[in-house]
Design an enzyme around this catalytic site. Sequence first.
Site, PDB file in Angstrom:
ATOM      1  N   GLY A  25       3.039  11.675   8.938  1.00 27.52           N
ATOM      2  CA  GLY A  25       1.751  11.045   8.644  1.00 27.52           C
ATOM      3  C   GLY A  25       1.712  10.176   7.406  1.00 27.52           C
ATOM      4  O   GLY A  25       0.932   9.225   7.335  1.00 27.52           O
ATOM      5  N   LYS A  61      -0.826   7.052   0.685  1.00 27.68           N
ATOM      6  CA  LYS A  61      -1.030   8.048   1.740  1.00 27.68           C
ATOM      7  C   LYS A  61       0.152   9.012   1.760  1.00 27.68           C
ATOM      8  O   LYS A  61       1.278   8.622   2.056  1.00 27.68           O
ATOM      9  CB  LYS A  61      -1.167   7.357   3.092  1.00 27.68           C
ATOM     10  N   ASP A  79       2.607   7.243   5.668  1.00 30.39           N
ATOM     11  CA  ASP A  79       3.317   6.045   6.136  1.00 30.39           C
ATOM     12  C   ASP A  79       2.819   4.753   5.522  1.00 30.39           C
ATOM     13  O   ASP A  79       3.046   3.675   6.066  1.00 30.39           O
ATOM     14  CB  ASP A  79       3.240   5.955   7.657  1.00 30.39           C
ATOM     15  N   THR A 110      -0.946  13.740  10.148  1.00 31.44           N
ATOM     16  CA  THR A 110      -2.347  13.549   9.762  1.00 31.44           C
ATOM     17  C   THR A 110      -2.639  12.067   9.608  1.00 31.44           C
ATOM     18  O   THR A 110      -1.738  11.248   9.446  1.00 31.44           O
ATOM     19  CB  THR A 110      -2.669  14.292   8.455  1.00 31.44           C
ATOM     20  N   THR A 147      -7.083   4.850  16.276  1.00 28.69           N
ATOM     21  CA  THR A 147      -6.642   4.716  14.888  1.00 28.69           C
ATOM     22  C   THR A 147      -5.475   3.752  14.796  1.00 28.69           C
ATOM     23  O   THR A 147      -5.394   2.911  13.895  1.00 28.69           O
ATOM     24  CB  THR A 147      -6.230   6.090  14.325  1.00 28.69           C
ATOM     25  N   GLU A 198       0.170  -4.290   9.947  1.00 29.41           N
ATOM     26  CA  GLU A 198       1.569  -4.473   9.579  1.00 29.41           C
ATOM     27  C   GLU A 198       2.329  -5.263  10.652  1.00 29.41           C
ATOM     28  O   GLU A 198       2.016  -5.176  11.842  1.00 29.41           O
ATOM     29  CB  GLU A 198       2.250  -3.111   9.421  1.00 29.41           C
TER      30      GLU A 198
END
Length: 365
Positions: free
Chosen positions: A238, A244, A240, A214, A93, A65
């Site tokens: 989490g 998800k 986002d 998460t 991550t 992004e």
Amino acid sequence: MKHPTAVNPQTLFLSPQDVASLVSRRGMVETLREMAACIQQDFLRWKHFDKSARLASHSKNGVIELMPIADAHTYTFKYVNGHPKNTAQGLSTVMAFGVLADVATGMPLLISELTLTTALRTAATSVVAARALARPDSRVMALIGNGAQSEFQALAFHRLLGIEEINLYDVDAEATAKLMRNLQANPDTAGLRLRACASTAEAVRDVDIVTTVTADKTNAAIITLDMLKPGTHLNAVGGDCPGKTEIHPDVLSAARVFVEYEPQTRTEGDLQQMAPGFAVTELWQVLAGEAAGRDNAAQITVFDSVGFALEDFSALRYLYAKAQQLGLGAALPLIPRLDDPKDLYQLVRPAFSTASRPVTEPALQ
């Protein structure tokens, strides 16, 4: 000809080690406190910003992004990814860097790591929202998802909001063990009670605040309405990106829901599960006194936090100011130094001498 106002353009570069040094010298708690203050200041200037939802490129394994924003003086953007399978390859991550530039000239003033900084600014933003939305007497929190961002969330809520006890749960027991080791060895969390739990339901039972962080890129519903007591504040971090989620739609239906930038949260947050007309309030309105936060002590509130470019703008201007104050970072010769700014070709112009000129072959007779 040398331009009369020519300068040596320099961009400041901050590495992860530079930012870690900044945190060490300022102190973690003070860094979080100062960053939260910057974020709140910029939310209060909401109408001064040129805003847009981030540009995302989705793939099978994750997302990359770009997050731009600007006011009349400063432009920033963040490059950030989210690839949950990265840890199996020894990669984070989330990895990020950002740029801060001068609007008047377009000159990039700062290039900085934002991997560590994203965790700091996300925790600071969570506290800014919880101050406005959670019950003031909140003392017990559940932290669901005990990965890379969890220590920062725990520290921020303990030291800046007065949380005294945190229930921990992660599907990976090693992540919880890591979090407990890090917090128990940190003098900033002395007195904070930690309890490892066997399930999400156990962790969120009878708490005042639930923070979910998460990583799995799935439509999950790890928090359901029956798990929450009246008056709970839910800090949903989490969920986002499209596809998800973490929060069951019934929770959102029963709660007052607050977001950063509504057009972005509609497609990326837990809000993506709701109809287009579902009512939400942008956080800046509460901070500015233009809208109410919670209505009463029994109301469930949700901060559907997807991360917005304004928070990175705040973090980058904070880093730039503190790095200059502390003498951190290195000059990066990113932009060419030109004697004549209209003559870019001078960088590659051949420097011919008599000896080096090519020999012209005589024409055939």
